[in-house]
Scaffold this active site. Structure first.
Site, mmCIF file in Angstrom:
data_model
loop_
_atom_site.group_PDB
_atom_site.id
_atom_site.type_symbol
_atom_site.label_atom_id
_atom_site.label_comp_id
_atom_site.label_asym_id
_atom_site.label_seq_id
_atom_site.Cartn_x
_atom_site.Cartn_y
_atom_site.Cartn_z
ATOM 1 N N CYS A 66 0.808 -1.271 -0.021
ATOM 2 C CA CYS A 66 -0.022 0.013 0.113
ATOM 3 C C CYS A 66 1.194 1.187 -0.012
ATOM 4 O O CYS A 66 0.871 1.867 0.934
ATOM 5 C CB CYS A 66 -0.980 -0.069 1.225
ATOM 6 S SG CYS A 66 -2.023 -1.292 1.404
ATOM 7 N N ALA A 67 1.361 1.589 -1.099
ATOM 8 C CA ALA A 67 2.461 2.501 -1.180
ATOM 9 C C ALA A 67 2.338 3.768 -1.303
ATOM 10 O O ALA A 67 3.226 4.421 -0.902
ATOM 11 C CB ALA A 67 3.452 1.959 -2.573
ATOM 12 N N GLY A 68 1.141 4.330 -1.463
ATOM 13 C CA GLY A 68 0.688 5.646 -1.610
ATOM 14 C C GLY A 68 0.914 6.524 0.075
ATOM 15 O O GLY A 68 0.831 5.883 0.787
ATOM 16 N N GLY B 169 3.983 7.354 -1.228
ATOM 17 C CA GLY B 169 5.110 7.155 -1.733
ATOM 18 C C GLY B 169 6.562 7.219 -0.958
ATOM 19 O O GLY B 169 7.740 7.111 -1.378
ATOM 20 N N GLY B 170 6.404 7.974 0.352
ATOM 21 C CA GLY B 170 7.637 8.185 1.279
ATOM 22 C C GLY B 170 8.387 6.956 1.496
ATOM 23 O O GLY B 170 9.858 6.790 1.197
ATOM 24 N N ASP C 18 -5.198 -3.631 -6.402
ATOM 25 C CA ASP C 18 -5.882 -3.819 -5.138
ATOM 26 C C ASP C 18 -5.050 -4.691 -4.524
ATOM 27 O O ASP C 18 -4.894 -6.022 -4.769
ATOM 28 C CB ASP C 18 -7.458 -4.248 -5.574
ATOM 29 C CG ASP C 18 -8.175 -4.673 -4.219
ATOM 30 O OD1 ASP C 18 -7.563 -4.554 -3.357
ATOM 31 O OD2 ASP C 18 -9.258 -4.658 -4.396
ATOM 32 N N CYS D 235 0.271 3.907 11.383
ATOM 33 C CA CYS D 235 0.566 4.993 12.291
ATOM 34 C C CYS D 235 -0.600 5.166 13.173
ATOM 35 O O CYS D 235 -1.147 6.282 13.252
ATOM 36 C CB CYS D 235 0.628 6.194 11.229
ATOM 37 S SG CYS D 235 1.205 7.532 11.590
#
Length: 452
Positions: free
Chosen positions: A271-273, A275-276, A323, A393
């Protein structure tokens, strides 16, 4: 904090929703940002960046303080306004409520004289709404101004059962989630830390920049970043895509996955968005001769990931919109998998102050099943002997340890032992960071090895 009571009221105005020449551009920007947040569920940082473009540094700083401070104390200010008005907020126009929130913050928290705060907010009401609402704004703010912050604290304690939570600037359910994990004597410091704006952390893209290019003060535990004030976009490594803005906690999550023993093979950011973490992982993978695949469900967020990775040379990391619960790759494909799962964000309340009032306990009922499903998908994607990093987080038990404990086909590794220099971060076999202990977001990390 600059004192903004010198309002410039002689400039011309223009109508409509576009940017206008205003006598008080900072308050105009703060009002428009707050309306975007409360009416359209906008993210405070994005809406504020849009509204403060073109402002002087002084006006931008004041608008930022107005928005961030108001968002942190939104629930408290709503209780004060309702008490001062003698009626529920739903009886007032939503735009008027936002004006009153901004005015209340100036009256109770900023170095703005009471008469100036009231007058400036009444003038703002006239400018952004109409003359018709100025009377009610003036009347209610004068009643707010009749007491100082301590006076309102005493009044709320006599009127409102939730007064202590409101005065701590957190909903009670978030306080309960923190209290479930922290010693009682630490709870006030943890809540107070959420009310302090964080110092920006910068991070290099490994292999593309050196930490010394960023200036600032090296971070305590991450070897990839610094603390830096000022505008990061003005630094050449950031402007050129060779570095970015990223909290140290997020840097440590990516570094832990890279440090743990794992077989050779490609890496996956599930779930890369936005992108950090993917940008840091991509460089760490290259150091080991491996390649990263970054997957993100939403195409516009996948585009942000691609932008974060664009500075890497060929062979570039792969970015796809897919997905994660219905993967576009075969099972048993990746040596290392990062799942930074969608969550309530209760660990990032310093950076997203609006989230504490936007999120509700019912959100967990939607997010938790998704987190279970995504972790199962991440485990399937890993090769036998491969490592999965499950991160959120949020420290909330339902989003963290309970998700991991329900997983099958893996053994839990000692995540805190992978980063042994970080004190007071062990939460059983997991890593748990805290703003008041570590100066980072409250990141949770579990490291899991897929059973062969």
């Amino acid at each position: 904090m600059p004192n903004p009571d010198r309002s410039r009221r002689s400039s011309p105005r223009s109508g409509g929703k576009g940017r206008r020449t205003s006598s008080d551009p900072a308050r105009i920007a703060a009002y428009r940002t707050l309306r975007a947040i409360t009416a359209d569920d906008a993210y405070a940082n994005l809406a504020l960046a849009e509204q403060t473009t073109g402002l002087s540094s002084r006006d931008a700083a004041f608008a930022t303080e107005l928005v961030a401070g108001t968002c942190r104390a939104l629930g408290l200010y709503d209780a004060i306004i309702a008490s001062a008005a003698g009626r529920p907020l739903r009886s007032l126009q939503p735009a008027v409520v936002d004006l009153l929130r901004l005015g209340t913050h100036q009256l109770l928290e900023l170095r703005v004289p009471s008469h100036a705060a009231v007058a400036a907010t009444v003038e703002l009401a006239r400018e952004v709404l109409s003359q018709r609402v100025t009377g009610v704004v003036n009347a209610i703010l004068r009643k707010v101004a009749a007491l100082d912050a301590d006076g309102w604290a005493g009044r709320l304690r006599s009127e409102n059962a939730d007064a202590e939570a409101l005065l701590a600037r957190h909903p009670q359910w978030i306080i309960d989630a923190y209290a479930d994990l922290l010693p009682a004597e630490e709870l006030p410091a943890a809540l107070a830390a959420n009310n302090e704006p964080p110092v920006p952390h910068l991070v290099i893209r490994p292999g593309l920049a050196e930490v010394t290019e960023l200036g600032g003060r090296p971070l305590r535990w991450s070897p990839f970043g610094v603390e830096a004030s000022g505008n990061p976009a003005e630094l050449p490594p950031v402007a050129e895509g060779r570095a970015g803005v990223q909290d140290e906690g997020s840097q440590l999550v990516a570094w832990a996955l890279a440090r743990v023993e794992a077989p050779g093979g490609p890496w996956l950011d599930l779930c890369a968005g936005p992108g950090g973490k993917a940008a840091l992982l991509a460089g760490l993978a290259r150091d080991k001769g491996e390649r990263l695949l970054a997957s993100e469900l939403q195409p516009h967020r996948a585009a942000l990931v691609a932008r974060a990775l664009a500075a890497y040379p060929e062979p570039t990391p792969l970015v796809i919109a897919a997905d994660g619960t219905r993967p576009a790759w075969p099972e048993n494909s990746f040596a290392r998998v990062l799942l930074d799962a969608p969550c309530t964000g209760l660990g990032a309340l310093r950076r997203r102050p609006e989230a504490r009032w936007r999120r509700k306990p019912a959100d967990l009922d939607t997010l938790v099943p998704l987190q279970h499903e995504l972790l199962a998908s991440a485990i399937r994607a890993a090769a036998p002997g491969g490592v999965i990093a499950y991160a959120t987080c949020s420290p909330h038990r339902r989003e963290t340890s309970e998700i991991v404990e329900a997983a099958s086909g893996v053994e839990v590794l000692d995540a805190s032992a992978v980063l042994p220099d970080i004190p007071d971060a062990a939460r059983g076999p997991y890593l748990q960071l805290w703003p008041h202990r570590h100066g980072t977001d409250a990141m949770f990390l579990a490291l899991l090895r897929k059973i062969r």
